[in-house]
Structure formats: structure tokens, C-alpha cells
Design a protein around this motif. Structure first.
Motif, PDB file in Angstrom:
ATOM      1  N   SER A   9      -9.354   9.982  -0.152  1.00 52.41           N
ATOM      2  CA  SER A   9      -9.327  11.076   0.788  1.00 52.41           C
ATOM      3  C   SER A   9      -8.619  10.800   2.111  1.00 52.41           C
ATOM      4  O   SER A   9      -8.178  11.827   2.890  1.00 52.41           O
ATOM      5  N   LYS A  10      -8.520   9.471   2.381  1.00 59.08           N
ATOM      6  CA  LYS A  10      -8.047   9.189   3.831  1.00 59.08           C
ATOM      7  C   LYS A  10      -6.912   8.299   3.765  1.00 59.08           C
ATOM      8  O   LYS A  10      -6.269   7.511   4.465  1.00 59.08           O
ATOM      9  N   SER A  11      -6.196   8.339   2.371  1.00 60.36           N
ATOM     10  CA  SER A  11      -4.954   7.486   2.019  1.00 60.36           C
ATOM     11  C   SER A  11      -3.837   7.297   3.227  1.00 60.36           C
ATOM     12  O   SER A  11      -3.297   6.302   3.700  1.00 60.36           O
ATOM     13  N   ASP A  12      -3.395   8.680   3.591  1.00 62.50           N
ATOM     14  CA  ASP A  12      -2.325   8.712   4.903  1.00 62.50           C
ATOM     15  C   ASP A  12      -2.781   7.873   5.812  1.00 62.50           C
ATOM     16  O   ASP A  12      -1.825   7.275   6.606  1.00 62.50           O
ATOM     17  N   ALA A  13      -4.150   8.161   6.469  1.00 64.45           N
ATOM     18  CA  ALA A  13      -4.289   7.617   7.661  1.00 64.45           C
ATOM     19  C   ALA A  13      -4.591   5.857   7.698  1.00 64.45           C
ATOM     20  O   ALA A  13      -4.526   5.322   8.683  1.00 64.45           O
ATOM     21  N   LEU A  14      -4.942   5.388   6.554  1.00 62.64           N
ATOM     22  CA  LEU A  14      -5.095   4.112   6.210  1.00 62.64           C
ATOM     23  C   LEU A  14      -3.713   3.293   5.804  1.00 62.64           C
ATOM     24  O   LEU A  14      -3.768   2.096   5.949  1.00 62.64           O
ATOM     25  N   MET A  15      -2.692   3.890   5.776  1.00 58.02           N
ATOM     26  CA  MET A  15      -1.394   3.384   5.502  1.00 58.02           C
ATOM     27  C   MET A  15      -0.785   2.883   6.772  1.00 58.02           C
ATOM     28  O   MET A  15      -0.974   3.598   7.852  1.00 58.02           O
ATOM     29  N   PRO A  22       0.818  -1.204  -0.168  1.00 54.75           N
ATOM     30  CA  PRO A  22      -0.023  -0.007   0.138  1.00 54.75           C
ATOM     31  C   PRO A  22       0.909   1.280  -0.285  1.00 54.75           C
ATOM     32  O   PRO A  22       0.543   2.213  -0.408  1.00 54.75           O
ATOM     33  N   VAL A  23       2.088   1.406   0.656  1.00 57.57           N
ATOM     34  CA  VAL A  23       2.784   2.485   0.713  1.00 57.57           C
ATOM     35  C   VAL A  23       3.220   2.772  -0.551  1.00 57.57           C
ATOM     36  O   VAL A  23       3.591   3.914  -0.610  1.00 57.57           O
TER      37      VAL A  23
END
Length: 309
Positions: free
Chosen positions: A119-125, A21-22
Motif C-alpha cells: 500500500s505504501k510502495s511508492d513512498a518507500l522507494m 526495489p525500483v
């Protein structure tokens, strides 16, 4: 018959993929040196097992995990628990991402949209390294799990030799390594170490696989090795995954601009375009059409204009 059919509770499925994912969910290929998933509380649908190889030529799905419960909330909790008890290594997986998604309030409320992940990609990494809690507990696990062969002879420790310091109290330190970083903790001799927030499995002598919030990390006794290879510079264009070069748009000595297409790599039924990171000159080119390359192979090097001059 139709009148005999009924809906009983909730079922939820998570698709476990060999992808990072990263790195924009790029497929991750290689040998599954460790793969374990729950054998109860979850239906596991898979076509691979530990020791198999994730190939660059096919879909990188590892498994489907399915849970069932009376309510949606319970199905979510059960699925999150199953993901946290699933270990994948050294191939990267989206397990930590899926775990984070299951914790999201918007998802839990059933109000998720198709734009939610973007919209929330950073928080889900998933976190790059385990938490301080997991690292400290892992150090104790490594210290206690198999004293006869991993750390120190048990009798030595019990005789007060381990951690001996002249004219000071004993302080048994243990240095561990996770994701390329080293950490140091005071070891605890606790036979009851079994952290409630992490799941661990033996990998090899002096190393364990810790799964925290769905993400798997290899944690082992730190070793000191001499450096035998140079790291790539900022201008190095590395292959993000094993694949086949299908097009090369530049030649050595060419002047390029930031974002200019350099070459195209085909892998996992997808084409990946590699571009220039900044304005400069193609200082080195190691790519030819049709060639098979491995992950992180240096395909080209771009020298900034001032460096090239």
C-alpha cells in the motif's frame, strides 16, 4: 536456568539484499566494487566482502545488520543510522528502502501489517538521484577532499586563478555527475565540509560514494564522452538481470499482442516472464533456450503494427 533468563531491551535486524526495489526487488548481481558497513553500534553478519561478486546462482543476501537498545524507538534509530553508514556500489541494494521503512509512522508505532509495503510502495522507494543538498555538499567534498590530484592545484586556487573571468569576479564552477545526470555548482573552499545528513567515501580519483537516507549514489566530476552505442527503442525487450533463457514462446516475424508471453528467464532461483509491451510484430529475436545472457542484453524487438507496416 529458566528463572535466570531475562529480556533486556530491544533488538532489531535488517536484511541487506543485493536487489533493486525500483525494479520490483529484482536481484542485482555483479562485483561489489565498494562495500562498507559500520564496525560499531551494529552487529554485522555477512559472508561477503568488498571485491566479491554477487552471483546469479545463489540467494542475493549481502548481510544482516542488528542493533540493540533499551527501547524499540532507540533500536530503530540506531538501525537507521547503521543503514545510512552502509555503502554498496555498483550493485543495487534495498538499503534505502529499509531506511524509509524505519521512518514510517505505522512501522514505528508497531501497527504494521503484511499489506503495508504494497500500500505504501511508492513512498518507500529510494529517490532516483541525491537531494539538492547532497549534490551541493558533494561538489564541495570533491573540490576540497584532495585538491592536489582531483580538481585543481591548490596553489592555483589560492592565487585566484581558479574560476577566473575577464572583468568579473572569480566564479569557480564545478560540474558533477550522479546517476547519469549532470549538475553544476559554485565550488566552496571549506576544509570543514562534513555534511551531517550524508555519509561519503572515496571511490576513485574524482569520484565519491554518497549515502543519503540509506541509499548509495556515485557522484563524480562530470566528464564528456562521445556516444558509442545506441539506446534501445521502446519496443526492445531487455534482460532485467543476468540469467539463463529457459523458454522462447515466439519466433521472428510472429504477430503478438500486448502482454503476450515472449520468453522466460531463469535467475536467482526464480523465473521471470518477459511479455510484449504492445501489439506488434517480433522484428528481431536474439534469444535461444539455454543461452546465458547479461543484464540489459536486447533479447527481442517488437515493432508496433504501424511501424512494421
Amino acid at each position: 536456568r529458566q528463572e535466570e533468563l531475562s529480556i533486556n531491551g530491544w533488538a532489531m535486524e535488517a536484511r541487506l539484499y543485493a536487489e533493486d526495489p525500483v525494479k520490483g526487488f529484482l536481484p542485482s548481481v555483479g562485483r561489489l566494487e565498494f562495500f562498507a558497513a559500520p564496525d560499531k553500534d551494529c552487529r554485522l553478519e555477512t559472508g561477503v566482502e568488498q571485491g566479491d561478486t554477487i552471483s546469479p546462482f545463489y540467494d542475493p543476501m549481502i548481510a544482516k545488520l542488528v542493533t540493540h537498545a533499551e527501547t524499540r524507538e532507540e533500536a530503530i534509530e540506531s538501525l537507521a543510522d547503521c543503514l545510512n553508514r552502509t555503502g554498496v556500489w555498483p550493485v543495487k541494494s534495498n538499503s534505502g528502502f529499509l531506511f524509509a521503512l524505519l521512518q514510517d509512522k505505522e512501522f514505528r508505532s508497531g501497527e504494521a501489517t503484511t499489506g503495508m509495503i504494497g500500500s505504501k510502495s511508492d513512498a518507500l522507494m529510494p529517490a532516483a538521484t541525491p537531494s539538492e543538498f547532497a549534490l551541493e555538499e558533494a561538489s564541495s567534498i570533491l573540490f576540497c577532499a584532495d585538491r592536489n590530484s582531483w580538481i585543481q592545484d591548490t596553489q592555483q586556487w589560492r592565487d585566484g586563478v581558479l574560476g577566473f573571468r575577464l572583468n568579473q569576479p572569480n566564479k569557480p564552477l564545478i560540474r558533477i555527475e550522479a546517476e547519469g545526470e549532470k549538475f553544476e555548482f559554485t565550488a566552496r573552499d571549506d576544509d570543514d565540509v562534513w555534511p551531517p545528513r550524508i555519509v561519503w567515501s572515496h571511490l576513485s580519483e574524482g569520484a565519491i560514494l554518497v549515502t543519503e537516507r540509506g541509499q548509495s549514489y556515485r557522484i563524480g566530476i562530470a566528464r564528456e564522452y562521445g556516444k558509442v552505442q545506441a539506446s534501445a527503442s521502446d519496443g526492445a525487450i531487455l534482460s532485467p538481470m543476468p540469467g539463463k533463457i529457459i523458454a522462447v514462446e515466439v519466433a521472428a516475424g510472429d504477430t503478438v499482442t500486448k502482454g503476450q508471453k515472449l520468453l522466460t528467464l531463469e535467475a536467482m532461483k526464480m523465473e521471470h516472464t518477459l511479455t510484449a509491451p504492445f501489439d506488434g510484430v517480433v522484428e528481431e529475436l536474439n534469444a535461444t533456450p539455454g543461452a546465458q545472457v547479461q543484464v540489459e542484453a536486447v533479447l527481442a524487438k517488437i515493432a508496433a503494427h504501424e511501424t512494421a507496416a
